[in-house]
Design a protein around this motif. Structure first.
Motif, PDB file in Angstrom:
ATOM      1  N   LYS A 359       0.826  -1.213   0.000  1.00  0.00           N
ATOM      2  CA  LYS A 359       0.000   0.000   0.000  1.00  0.00           C
ATOM      3  C   LYS A 359       0.859   1.261   0.000  1.00  0.00           C
ATOM      4  N   ASN A 360       2.022   1.202   0.659  1.00  0.00           N
ATOM      5  CA  ASN A 360       2.961   2.339   0.682  1.00  0.00           C
ATOM      6  C   ASN A 360       2.265   3.647   1.088  1.00  0.00           C
ATOM      7  N   ALA A 361       1.382   3.550   2.073  1.00  0.00           N
ATOM      8  CA  ALA A 361       0.607   4.716   2.496  1.00  0.00           C
ATOM      9  C   ALA A 361       1.385   5.578   3.485  1.00  0.00           C
ATOM     10  N   ASP A 362       1.049   6.855   3.490  1.00  0.00           N
ATOM     11  CA  ASP A 362       1.619   7.757   4.491  1.00  0.00           C
ATOM     12  C   ASP A 362       1.053   7.425   5.863  1.00  0.00           C
ATOM     13  N   ARG A 363       1.897   7.511   6.881  1.00  0.00           N
ATOM     14  CA  ARG A 363       1.383   7.415   8.243  1.00  0.00           C
ATOM     15  C   ARG A 363       0.612   8.693   8.571  1.00  0.00           C
ATOM     16  N   GLN A 386       0.901   9.911  14.333  1.00  0.00           N
ATOM     17  CA  GLN A 386      -0.143   9.325  15.162  1.00  0.00           C
ATOM     18  C   GLN A 386       0.242   7.967  15.731  1.00  0.00           C
ATOM     19  N   ASP A 387       1.279   7.332  15.173  1.00  0.00           N
ATOM     20  CA  ASP A 387       1.741   6.070  15.760  1.00  0.00           C
ATOM     21  C   ASP A 387       2.809   6.314  16.825  1.00  0.00           C
ATOM     22  N   ALA A 413      10.282   2.772  19.824  1.00  0.00           N
ATOM     23  CA  ALA A 413       9.243   2.564  20.837  1.00  0.00           C
ATOM     24  C   ALA A 413       8.222   3.686  20.696  1.00  0.00           C
ATOM     25  N   TRP A 414       8.407   4.795  21.420  1.00  0.00           N
ATOM     26  CA  TRP A 414       7.522   5.948  21.243  1.00  0.00           C
ATOM     27  C   TRP A 414       8.207   7.206  21.747  1.00  0.00           C
ATOM     28  N   ILE A 415       7.859   8.327  21.117  1.00  0.00           N
ATOM     29  CA  ILE A 415       8.394   9.626  21.515  1.00  0.00           C
ATOM     30  C   ILE A 415       7.752  10.050  22.829  1.00  0.00           C
ATOM     31  N   GLY A 416       8.546  10.547  23.749  1.00  0.00           N
ATOM     32  CA  GLY A 416       8.013  10.987  25.033  1.00  0.00           C
ATOM     33  C   GLY A 416       9.101  11.652  25.849  1.00  0.00           C
ATOM     34  N   GLY A 417       8.874  11.703  27.158  1.00  0.00           N
ATOM     35  CA  GLY A 417       9.832  12.322  28.055  1.00  0.00           C
ATOM     36  C   GLY A 417       9.429  13.736  28.418  1.00  0.00           C
ATOM     37  N   PRO A 418       9.966  14.266  29.521  1.00  0.00           N
ATOM     38  CA  PRO A 418       9.591  15.612  29.980  1.00  0.00           C
ATOM     39  C   PRO A 418       9.922  16.690  28.953  1.00  0.00           C
ATOM     40  N   LEU A 730       1.894  -0.274  23.537  1.00  0.00           N
ATOM     41  CA  LEU A 730       1.574  -1.582  22.965  1.00  0.00           C
ATOM     42  C   LEU A 730       1.096  -1.508  21.518  1.00  0.00           C
ATOM     43  N   ASN A 731       1.152  -0.318  20.900  1.00  0.00           N
ATOM     44  CA  ASN A 731       0.618  -0.119  19.559  1.00  0.00           C
ATOM     45  C   ASN A 731      -0.886  -0.385  19.573  1.00  0.00           C
ATOM     46  N   GLU A 732      -1.453  -0.816  18.468  1.00  0.00           N
ATOM     47  CA  GLU A 732      -2.893  -1.055  18.413  1.00  0.00           C
ATOM     48  C   GLU A 732      -3.169  -2.554  18.501  1.00  0.00           C
ATOM     49  N   PRO A 733      -4.255  -2.945  19.198  1.00  0.00           N
ATOM     50  CA  PRO A 733      -4.472  -4.383  19.421  1.00  0.00           C
ATOM     51  C   PRO A 733      -4.642  -5.191  18.151  1.00  0.00           C
TER      52      PRO A 733
END
Length: 823
Positions: A359-363, A386-387, A413-418, A730-733
């Motif tokens: 599909k090569n779709a944009d996130r 959004q991911d 993993a995911w972007i975060g932190g103070p 955990l990403n999406e179920p």
């Protein structure tokens, strides 16, 4: 008789207000927290830096009130109703910090710092909001009814700058209102003489896409048969040409919104560009969970609307530029490097990998409001995927909407932190017209960076194995003020550092937690300070390194002060992966013969509880003191996933909650056995929310380590929790089902051996009561006998009633006494 009465009153006063807390009991520590004393909160400065306002309960009776002090008189004074009405709320300052605009009761006000006077700029029944100054500060911009307006400060002339419109939705099969009225000629906002030209039967224009063949034939036939119809069609075309020719530059362009939500309406400093964001709800919105409320005034069970569950389609948005000079609207580009990159976890699912690759779709991503430089020549946006795997900082070419990359922070993993988490990018801003500052975990810890938006060069301003948790630019833009845990993960101080980098200068001196409100003139620090066994108090200090902080409030009661609350030992141990884990230990005062131990697990997952300041888990802190008084050794761990220790610790639970965070608890038990003589057969565990979840995982997956556990308001199946928290980890179920199955206690319930107590509020709008009901049914089907569920009909996630707290913790103490103190 008089002497006797006096003596009785004195005895009553001693009993009620001067009690000595000789022995801790659950009933005593779980009372209304007013028995401890009420700490000051909501600390803020007046705009002129002459007063500090704070919420407090000096007499420890009734409700909290607003108090104030001055830097020259630190005796707290209760603020009058008249003064409270006159207090200026949050708003936007001008560049010199001498005037301010703000919203109050739906109107816009202008505040002059020198005179202290506020002047209303609007007085309408409609609500105005989001006031800001324009570039030369001669006008104030604000939003009214989804449109942008300006009002001149000298003369008060009001100008509407945008005309965002919403077309009425016509039900399927209905006749449009314009057709009935004889108006209908397009997007015209008025009727009058032009109405007839666009009326019914005028012909011309685009064919109605929804018209049936019969209607199309009749319309064509009328045009062919009747000269009057031909004439009206010709007149309509000529009128349209005339209208375009006569249109003046001042006419506002219609910008239809359809059914989209508009936000972030901004005017560029040169007043040429207007930018905004349109958000579209998903085509298939998720089903909303309703929480049943059983104890109601009506006597009927009532439904409390709650939230959707993780994996529900998220809203999408696009950001637009309206170039008023060219009278054109265009979208901000989505040409973003890496937008087509697939998350790393997809490789574990070959079919999904093949499908998404094809599909090569944009996130999907979201663009924040624009950050304009003061001179209006440069604009920057923060873009988040959004991911949750990427955050981009990009410069916007306003003439084209194209984007230029300044910084990309990617995390498998995911972007975060103070200073980073949250939509909009966290702590960001302009040092000057060409240098933009932000925080990033690129080094493994959240630090301050400055990027040159012309050359693209980046400079890291702070560095080291510590986290910057708050960030503020000084008024003269020469320094950053920030809070960080440089000395120790569990000690925070307030610092100053030049915007060009250098050695941080420490401004606070008290060991513990220092939450600082800097005065607007930057001469004073209002410090919200606490220590491990001392609740929060207000202090005042000059903004100078080495200056003495003076205590303003004394909030704790004599009864609270009469008990020798422990200053827990803070220790470190190596977990099985070689990482230093910090923990608090409450050694037993007189160890019970069975040498029992209890592990307390803090909630929230991403939270820090091993520190030298007063815990937000103050009830659990007191309960841990009670346990230690009664022969238990208590351990409280900042496990993998906790805040305060950098990126690797933060993301160590990615795709497996109940993995490293649980083995840290097990490794902590081994430390207690080796260093405190604890009997490994007599160890219990308890915690609430995320702590409740880990308690369940401990009882189900490591049953030989923990003989008893109390899981409070626990998540039992992460597929039932909310999207914003769970999808990070955990990403999406439906995309990563394996992560949910290895992370959810309900899949491991058959492993229960020890004694389990579960407690849950029935109107919990965070971790829904349904979660614990489903686990209970699972335990029934598995024929497990050694568990019980205590329900609290009027409680949500955070209990409120003292009776509920008391009942819950009496049950926990009974559980441990009956299971861990046996020979």
């Amino acid at each position: 008789m008089k002497k006797t009465l006096t003596l009785v009153l004195l005895l009553c006063a001693t009993c009620c207000f001067g009690q000595k807390l000789e022995k801790l009991t659950v009933e005593k520590i779980m009372r209304d927290p007013q028995w401890i004393g009420t700490s000051p909160s909501n600390i803020s400065w007046s705009d002129d830096s002459k007063k500090i306002y704070f919420t407090w309960n000096a007499q420890n009776k009734g409700r909290d009130s607003l108090y104030s002090i001055t830097p020259t008189d630190i005796k707290p004074i209760r603020v009058s109703i008249d003064e409270r009405k006159a207090i200026i709320g949050n708003g936007t300052w001008n560049k010199k910090h001498t005037t301010k605009v703000y919203e109050k009761n739906g109107d816009i006000y202008f505040y002059d710092l020198k005179t202290g006077l506020s002047t209303p700029l609007t007085r309408t029944v409609e609500r105005e909001s989001n006031p800001v100054f324009n570039a030369d500060e001669t006008k104030v911009l604000f939003v009214r009814a989804e449109n942008l307006y300006s009002v001149k400060l000298n003369g008060g002339e009001l100008t509407q700058l945008t005309n965002f419109t919403r077309a009425a939705v016509t039900p399927a099969g209905a006749i449009p209102a314009a057709g009935l009225a004889g108006g209908g000629g397009g997007a015209r906002r008025g009727g009058g003489a032009g109405g007839a030209a666009g009326g019914r039967g005028a012909g011309g224009g685009a064919a109605d896409a929804n018209a049936n063949p019969q209607d199309t034939y009749l319309k064509s036939e009328q045009l062919e048969l009747f000269d009057i119809i031909k004439k009206k069609a010709k007149d309509a075309r000529l009128d349209a040409v005339d209208r375009r020719a006569m249109q003046t530059p001042e006419k506002l362009k219609d910008i239809p919104l359809a059914d989209k939500q508009i936000s972030n309406i901004q005017l560029s400093p040169d007043e040429r560009y207007i930018t905004y964001r349109l958000t579209t709800q998903p085509a298939t919105p998720g089903r909303v969970v309703n929480v049943p409320d059983y104890v109601t005034a009506s006597g009927y069970t009532e439904e409390i609307p709650n939230r959707t569950k993780v994996g529900t389609p998220q809203a999408t948005s696009e950001s637009y530029i309206f170039d008023t000079q060219r009278d054109s609207v265009y979208v901000i580009s989505k040409k973003i490097p890496g937008l087509k990159d697939l998350p790393d976890y997809v490789k574990d699912y070959p079919d999904q990998l093949a499908d998404r690759t094809a599909k090569n779709a944009d996130r999907k991503m979201n663009i924040s409001a624009l950050n304009w430089s003061d001179d209006g020549k440069n604009a920057v946006v923060i873009i988040t995927a959004q991911d949750y795997k990427d955050r981009w900082i990009m410069k916007v070419d306003m003439e084209t909407g194209e984007l230029l990359l300044l910084d990309r922070q990617h995390d498998d993993a995911w972007i975060g932190g103070p200073g980073i988490s949250g939509f909009g990018g966290g702590s960001t801003g302009w040092v000057d017209n060409t240098h933009f500052y932000y925080q990033s975990e690129a080094s493994g810890y959240s630090h301050i960076y400055v990027v040159d938006i012309i050359s693209g060069d980046k400079k890291q301003i702070t560095s080291g194995k510590y986290e910057v948790s708050t960030l503020k630019l000084s008024n003269d833009k020469k320094d950053f003020y920030f809070t960080a845990n440089i000395e120790h993960p569990g000690i925070t101080h307030f610092y100053r550092i030049p915007v060009t980098g250098g050695t941080p200068v420490k401004l606070t001196n008290m060991k513990g937690g220092n939450e600082v409100e800097l005065s607007p003139d930057e001469k004073w620090l209002a410090i919200h300070y606490s220590y491990s066994n001392k609740p929060w108090e207000l202090y005042l200090q000059p903004n100078k390194p080495g200056a003495q902080a003076v205590q303003v409030t004394k909030s704790t009661t004599e009864e609270f002060n009469s008990y020798p609350w422990r200053d827990p030992e803070i220790i470190t141990f190596k977990n099985r992966y070689g990482t230093d884990i910090y923990a608090r230990v409450y050694p037993a005062k007189n160890p019970d013969a069975a040498k029992p131990a209890v592990v307390f697990v803090h909630g929230a997952g991403y939270l820090q509880n091993v520190h030298y300041w007063w815990s937000s888990y103050f009830r659990e802190y007191m309960f841990n003191n009670l346990l230690a008084d009664n022969g238990y050794t208590v351990l409280d761990i900042d496990y993998t996933g906790s805040a305060g220790y950098g990126r690797d610790m933060r993301t160590g639970i990615y795709r497996h909650m109940g993995g490293k965070d649980l083995t840290d608890q097990v490794d902590g038990v081994k430390y207690l056995v080796d260093h405190y003589g604890v009997n490994p057969a007599h160890v219990g565990i308890y915690g609430g929310s995320y702590g409740g979840f880990l308690t369940l995982m401990a009882m189900f997956t490591t049953p030989d380590i923990f003989a008893a556990g109390a899981g409070l308001r626990s998540v039992t199946d992460w597929a039932n929790y909310n999207h914003g928290y769970t999808a990070n980890i955990l990403n999406e179920p439906f995309n990563d089902p394996n992560a949910y199955k290895i992370s959810s206690p309900i899949y491991f319930a058959n492993g229960l051996k020890g004694h389990l107590l579960m407690c849950h509020g029935m109107v919990d709008d965070n971790v829904n009561f349904q979660d614990i009901v489903k686990l209970s049914q699972k335990l029934i089907e598995l024929h497990k006998q050694n568990w019980e569920l205590a329900v609290f009909p009027v409680e949500s996630h955070g209990f409120v009633e003292a009776s509920s707290w008391t009942d819950e913790y009496c049950r926990i103490l009974k559980l441990f006494d009956e299971t861990l103190k046996k020979p």
